[in-house]
Design a protein around this motif. Structure first.
Motif, PDB file in Angstrom:
ATOM      1  N   UNK A 199     -12.816  -2.744 -14.515  1.00  0.00           N
ATOM      2  CA  UNK A 199     -12.383  -2.776 -13.120  1.00  0.00           C
ATOM      3  C   UNK A 199     -10.907  -2.387 -13.016  1.00  0.00           C
ATOM      4  N   UNK A 200     -10.132  -2.878 -13.953  1.00  0.00           N
ATOM      5  CA  UNK A 200      -8.701  -2.590 -13.958  1.00  0.00           C
ATOM      6  C   UNK A 200      -8.457  -1.079 -14.035  1.00  0.00           C
ATOM      7  N   UNK A 201      -9.247  -0.408 -14.861  1.00  0.00           N
ATOM      8  CA  UNK A 201      -9.113   1.047 -14.974  1.00  0.00           C
ATOM      9  C   UNK A 201      -9.476   1.725 -13.655  1.00  0.00           C
ATOM     10  N   UNK A 202     -10.581   1.312 -13.064  1.00  0.00           N
ATOM     11  CA  UNK A 202     -11.044   1.921 -11.815  1.00  0.00           C
ATOM     12  C   UNK A 202      -9.988   1.770 -10.724  1.00  0.00           C
TER      13      UNK A 202
ATOM     14  N   UNK B  60      -7.538  -5.275   1.218  1.00  0.00           N
ATOM     15  CA  UNK B  60      -6.808  -6.454   0.770  1.00  0.00           C
ATOM     16  C   UNK B  60      -5.525  -6.061   0.038  1.00  0.00           C
ATOM     17  N   UNK B  61      -5.626  -5.037  -0.842  1.00  0.00           N
ATOM     18  CA  UNK B  61      -4.436  -4.584  -1.566  1.00  0.00           C
ATOM     19  C   UNK B  61      -3.349  -4.139  -0.583  1.00  0.00           C
TER      20      UNK B  61
ATOM     21  N   UNK C 187      -7.772   4.530  -8.530  1.00  0.00           N
ATOM     22  CA  UNK C 187      -7.656   4.044  -7.143  1.00  0.00           C
ATOM     23  C   UNK C 187      -8.994   4.140  -6.422  1.00  0.00           C
ATOM     24  N   UNK C 188     -10.049   3.712  -7.135  1.00  0.00           N
ATOM     25  CA  UNK C 188     -11.415   3.834  -6.608  1.00  0.00           C
ATOM     26  C   UNK C 188     -12.053   2.480  -6.327  1.00  0.00           C
ATOM     27  N   UNK C 189     -11.231   1.508  -5.951  1.00  0.00           N
ATOM     28  CA  UNK C 189     -11.781   0.196  -5.625  1.00  0.00           C
ATOM     29  C   UNK C 189     -12.598   0.273  -4.345  1.00  0.00           C
ATOM     30  N   UNK C 190     -13.538  -0.652  -4.136  1.00  0.00           N
ATOM     31  CA  UNK C 190     -14.283  -0.697  -2.869  1.00  0.00           C
ATOM     32  C   UNK C 190     -13.339  -0.847  -1.693  1.00  0.00           C
TER      33      UNK C 190
ATOM     34  N   UNK D  78     -22.541  -2.074 -11.196  1.00  0.00           N
ATOM     35  CA  UNK D  78     -22.630  -3.247 -12.063  1.00  0.00           C
ATOM     36  C   UNK D  78     -21.293  -3.987 -12.110  1.00  0.00           C
ATOM     37  N   UNK D  79     -20.215  -3.244 -12.261  1.00  0.00           N
ATOM     38  CA  UNK D  79     -18.888  -3.859 -12.379  1.00  0.00           C
ATOM     39  C   UNK D  79     -18.527  -4.668 -11.145  1.00  0.00           C
ATOM     40  N   UNK D  80     -18.758  -4.097  -9.963  1.00  0.00           N
ATOM     41  CA  UNK D  80     -18.326  -4.765  -8.730  1.00  0.00           C
ATOM     42  C   UNK D  80     -19.306  -5.840  -8.269  1.00  0.00           C
ATOM     43  N   UNK D  81     -20.468  -5.927  -8.927  1.00  0.00           N
ATOM     44  CA  UNK D  81     -21.396  -7.013  -8.597  1.00  0.00           C
ATOM     45  C   UNK D  81     -20.954  -8.338  -9.211  1.00  0.00           C
ATOM     46  N   UNK D  82     -20.103  -8.265 -10.225  1.00  0.00           N
ATOM     47  CA  UNK D  82     -19.667  -9.478 -10.938  1.00  0.00           C
ATOM     48  C   UNK D  82     -18.801 -10.356 -10.042  1.00  0.00           C
TER      49      UNK D  82
END
Length: 433
Positions: free
Chosen positions: A391-394, A408-409, A399-402, A363-367
């Motif tokens: 998202x900031x917490x993730x 990109x980071x 360090x669990x970003x897609x 849900x979070x990353x669909x935004x």
């Protein structure tokens, strides 16, 4: 006299229970982190008057806006009549305002009746929109069971209360015409006088109907009052403070975290000494108590109208995200935390969090962070703040970003840009032009 005593006991119990439940909601809201929303008071009063009182954001859907306006005005103005009912109940009087108000009293009662009919009609229309027309924005994975029933309960209750009010006045009108007992000639009854012919002709039956509807109307209102803290209709009260404390920054402005800012300052200036509060800083939001009190107030203010979800591009294209669900999940979680405090004490840990147990990462990353939901909300609720903080917490804590974001980071860190090539090669594309 017995009736007066019973009424006073019921009234006192209703006020006590309502105060107790409101205190719990207030406690739950204050479990959130502090945030300053005291700036620009003149603009805040203007925002509240425009959005909460004037309902300017409702006009984007004209039919709903007109119907809601009738209910809204009826709710406010008919409560003046409720004041008279309560005074009559306490002192055993009947239409106590009729003498001091004189001819104005008839105008008021007539206006109340017209509003009651408009409220009743609007509630029937809203009930049909939900249960006959099945408008899409009233459905969704989050609108099952209790949330779906909640709106129907309120609409049916309001229909019954307005019907009882008009029937009570119809019986009163006939009793006044008969000069029966203490039923003094007072008021104007443009709507209930049309009901009067179908009512019984005997004074005993009419008095029973009038008293029965009187008790049903006032007890129904007191029950409705105590139902509010458990219902989405709590926005009747919270819409005003929620719009007053609106975020006045431009939509989409990202807030800096003091802890991160301090780290950057320390790297740039080794002599910099950050202020410490003694608390271990958490980057972003994992659980409801990591949110601000304003985020939690918004969760309790949510009307579940679905306007946010109906304009969400992610939801429209079939993604799992529903901004309405984000707010409902936040409210459910902070309420659960509050209940745990009541049962087990403030130090109780239930091994649940808002992230994962209520709101999924999908849900979070669909935004898309487009702010469409924020713009659509009729009471200035901001689901995007909750999404971005989670998202900031993730990203910063886990360090669990897609994978696409992690790439990109890495490019930003190594190349100073989101692309794979170095800064020195940025302008290579122009050489062949």
């Amino acid at each position: 006299m017995i009736g007066q005593i019973i009424f006073i006991i019921i009234l006192a119990a209703a006020i006590y229970l309502f105060s107790k439940n409101v205190a719990k909601v207030r406690r739950n809201i204050l479990l959130g982190k502090d945030t300053d929303r005291s700036d620009q008071p003149a603009l805040r009063w203007k925002t509240m008057a425009k959005i909460a009182l004037g309902q300017t954001k409702m006009t984007k859907r004209p039919v709903a806006a007109v119907m809601h306006f009738f209910i809204y005005v009826g709710f406010i103005i008919i409560n003046l009549e409720v004041m008279e009912i309560m005074i009559d109940g306490i002192f055993g009087s009947h239409r106590i305002f009729s003498k001091p108000l004189g001819s104005l009293y008839g105008l008021l009662i007539g206006g109340f009746e017209v509003l009651a009919l408009l409220v009743l009609t609007s509630c029937v229309v809203f009930l049909c929109r939900r249960n006959v027309l099945h408008l899409k924005r009233f459905s969704g994975v989050e609108m099952k069971s209790w949330p779906k029933s909640d709106a129907n309960y309120i609409l049916i209750t309001e229909i019954l209360l307005m019907t009882a009010f008009l029937t009570m006045n119809g019986a009163d009108y006939k009793l006044q015409a008969m000069h029966f007992g203490h039923y003094v000639t007072a008021g104007s009854f443009p709507i209930s006088s049309l009901i009067a012919p179908i009512l019984p002709g005997s004074t005993g039956a009419l008095e029973g109907i009038e008293r029965g509807c009187w008790w049903f109307h006032i007890i129904g209102i007191l029950a409705f009052l105590n139902y509010l803290p458990y219902s989405k209709h709590f926005h009747i009260l919270l819409a005003f403070p929620n719009t007053y404390y609106s975020n006045l920054n431009p939509k989409g402005k990202f807030t800096n975290m003091a802890s991160v800012t301090n780290e950057v300052k320390a790297m740039l200036d080794p002599s910099f000494v950050p202020e410490t509060t003694g608390e271990v800083a958490r980057f972003g939001v994992k659980d409801a108590t990591d949110l601000t009190w304003k985020n939690l107030m918004e969760a309790y203010t949510c009307t579940e109208c679905g306007r946010c979800t109906s304009v969400c591009p992610a939801n429209i294209t079939g993604k799992l995200l529903s901004p309405r669900k984000i707010m409902m999940d936040t409210r459910d979680r902070i309420t659960e935390i509050g209940n745990n405090i009541d049962k087990h004490g403030k130090d109780h840990v239930d091994d649940k969090t808002l992230l994962d147990n209520y709101i999924t990462r999908e849900e979070l990353w669909a935004c898309t962070s487009c702010n469409a939901c924020v713009e659509a909300c009729p009471v200035n609720i901001n689901p995007l703040e909750i999404i971005t903080e989670m998202r900031r917490y993730v990203v910063m804590e886990e360090s669990q970003a897609p994978a696409s974001l992690n790439n990109m980071f890495g490019n930003v860190e190594n190349n100073g840009a989101p692309w794979k090539y170095s800064q020195a090669d940025r302008f290579n594309w122009a050489e062949k032009q």
